[in-house]
Design a protein around this motif. Structure first.
Motif, PDB file in Angstrom:
ATOM      1  N   LEU A  21      38.633  46.457  39.413  1.00  0.00           N
ATOM      2  CA  LEU A  21      37.477  46.871  40.219  1.00  0.00           C
ATOM      3  C   LEU A  21      37.138  48.334  39.968  1.00  0.00           C
ATOM      4  O   LEU A  21      35.957  48.712  39.882  1.00  0.00           O
ATOM      5  N   ARG A  22      38.158  49.167  39.862  1.00  0.00           N
ATOM      6  CA  ARG A  22      37.925  50.588  39.575  1.00  0.00           C
ATOM      7  C   ARG A  22      37.257  50.753  38.214  1.00  0.00           C
ATOM      8  O   ARG A  22      36.393  51.621  38.033  1.00  0.00           O
ATOM      9  N   ALA A  23      37.664  49.933  37.240  1.00  0.00           N
ATOM     10  CA  ALA A  23      37.061  50.019  35.907  1.00  0.00           C
ATOM     11  C   ALA A  23      35.593  49.596  35.928  1.00  0.00           C
ATOM     12  O   ALA A  23      34.772  50.142  35.188  1.00  0.00           O
ATOM     13  N   LEU A  24      35.252  48.653  36.810  1.00  0.00           N
ATOM     14  CA  LEU A  24      33.896  48.109  36.843  1.00  0.00           C
ATOM     15  C   LEU A  24      32.949  48.901  37.736  1.00  0.00           C
ATOM     16  O   LEU A  24      31.801  49.138  37.358  1.00  0.00           O
ATOM     17  N   GLN A  25      33.416  49.285  38.927  1.00  0.00           N
ATOM     18  CA  GLN A  25      32.504  49.939  39.867  1.00  0.00           C
ATOM     19  C   GLN A  25      32.918  51.350  40.257  1.00  0.00           C
ATOM     20  O   GLN A  25      32.305  51.968  41.112  1.00  0.00           O
ATOM     21  N   GLY A  26      33.983  51.851  39.621  1.00  0.00           N
ATOM     22  CA  GLY A  26      34.365  53.243  39.810  1.00  0.00           C
ATOM     23  C   GLY A  26      35.264  53.520  40.992  1.00  0.00           C
ATOM     24  O   GLY A  26      35.905  54.564  41.056  1.00  0.00           O
ATOM     25  N   LYS A  27      35.331  52.601  41.949  1.00  0.00           N
ATOM     26  CA  LYS A  27      36.186  52.827  43.122  1.00  0.00           C
ATOM     27  C   LYS A  27      36.602  51.480  43.714  1.00  0.00           C
ATOM     28  O   LYS A  27      35.955  50.456  43.518  1.00  0.00           O
TER      29      LYS A  27
END
Length: 341
Positions: A68-74
């Motif tokens: 999720l961090r890789a996709l939406q930054g947080k």
């Protein structure tokens, strides 16, 4: 049928299977003797087994957080850990574990995560999980077939069926991802045939779901292509995660103070059981898992400890995690309602 009615039937079916599983385990065993043998389990190993099972479940949450961090930054770390327990709970009480991902997606979306990002993350985790499971099964077939043949007995055919179903699913998902147009035309042709034969009623919503399914996996393909480092990390993490649940019976074996069988043999037997029952349309694969365990581990744990070891191993890897997941969901629900007020 309404959603509430379906849930009630799922819970009833789950309880019925639990009762039948209990009968299958104890119908030819003295409960008193089993209880006496259970007392020989060392507390330290019991606690270590429970910790191993919890880490196994939470690792899915760690992978969801990472992607999720890789996709939406947080992404909220503790929220992602909760998603793993939500998935375990609803996968455990629905046939073929079909309820896990939809409920995870619901919780992720309600927490403010992007619906598209959440879908891609869950599909990536699911695909990697199946791929790793199949690859580990193939390695075991090549390197450990004598162990399987000796310990599984008549359940060896069920292992073959599990391997076939898991492999077929991975192949289908890869076709959908690599050849989306071909996959779409095939799915629509099958749907049209089933409608024509009267097995299904015509439904525009079903056609929409097919379109959505293809689109989601196309998004997953793009993610896999552009995030190779993250994908490799998730594959390695999934291998470790699988190993945790497969090694759990060996921890129980040591907890009973038994000797004579090595960790690799016990690991392979547990993996074979997991692969055999993974795709069966039974909530938590109840009943058949217990029966296979008794046959496969009979020579490893001996007649005295095979049922007690199953009570501990299966109890921790499924029932303990199930009730722990229920507690996590209840606590979150209470907090959510309080925050809304």
């Amino acid at each position: 049928m309404s959603g509430g009615r379906k849930n009630q039937l799922s819970y009833l079916f789950f309880v019925l299977l639990a009762v039948l599983s209990f009968y299958a385990v104890f119908y030819d065993n003295d409960i008193g003797m089993v209880a006496a043998s259970l007392k020989k389990m060392q507390l330290s190993y019991l606690l270590f087994s429970a910790l191993t099972a919890l880490v196994f479940t939470m690792m899915e949450g760690v992978m969801i957080w990472y992607l999720l961090r890789a996709l939406q930054g947080k992404a909220e770390f503790m929220h992602c850990i909760r998603y793993s327990f939500v998935g375990f709970l609803y996968s455990g009480i629905t046939p073929s574990a079909t309820g896990g991902q939809p409920m995870q997606l619901y919780h992720m979306n309600r927490d403010g995560n992007s619906l598209s990002a959440s879908t891609v993350v869950l599909m990536t985790v699911a695909l990697v999980y199946k791929l790793v499971l199949v690859l580990m099964g193939l390695v075991m077939l090549v390197a450990g077939f004598p162990v399987l043949k000796e310990n599984l007995g008549r359940y060896l055919e069920l292992f073959y069926l599990g391997m076939f179903l898991n492999t077929a699913l991975v192949v289908i998902l890869l076709i959908v991802m690599i050849f989306p147009r071909f996959a779409k035309s095939m799915l629509l042709a099958v749907e049209k045939l089933l409608v024509k034969t009267g097995l299904l009623k015509k439904s525009d919503f079903r056609l929409y779901k097919i379109e959505q399914f293809i689109s989601n996996y196309q998004n997953a393909v793009l993610f896999l292509i552009h995030n190779k480092k993250q994908v490799v990390t998730v594959i390695l993490a999934t291998v470790v995660q699988r190993c945790l649940v497969f090694i759990l019976p060996y921890i129980v074996y040591c907890g009973f103070g038994l000797h004579g069988s090595d960790a690799v043999t016990i690991f392979m037997i547990q993996m074979s059981i997991y692969l055999a029952v993974d795709m069966l349309p039974l909530p938590g694969a109840q009943g058949i898992t217990e029966l296979m365990y008794r046959r496969a581990f009979r020579d490893v744990f001996t007649l005295e400890f095979v049922v007690p070891s199953m009570c501990v191993s299966r109890g921790i890897s499924f029932y303990f995690l199930l009730f722990f997941s229920i507690a996590v969901c209840i606590i979150h629900h209470i907090r959510f309602r309080m925050n809304r007020k």
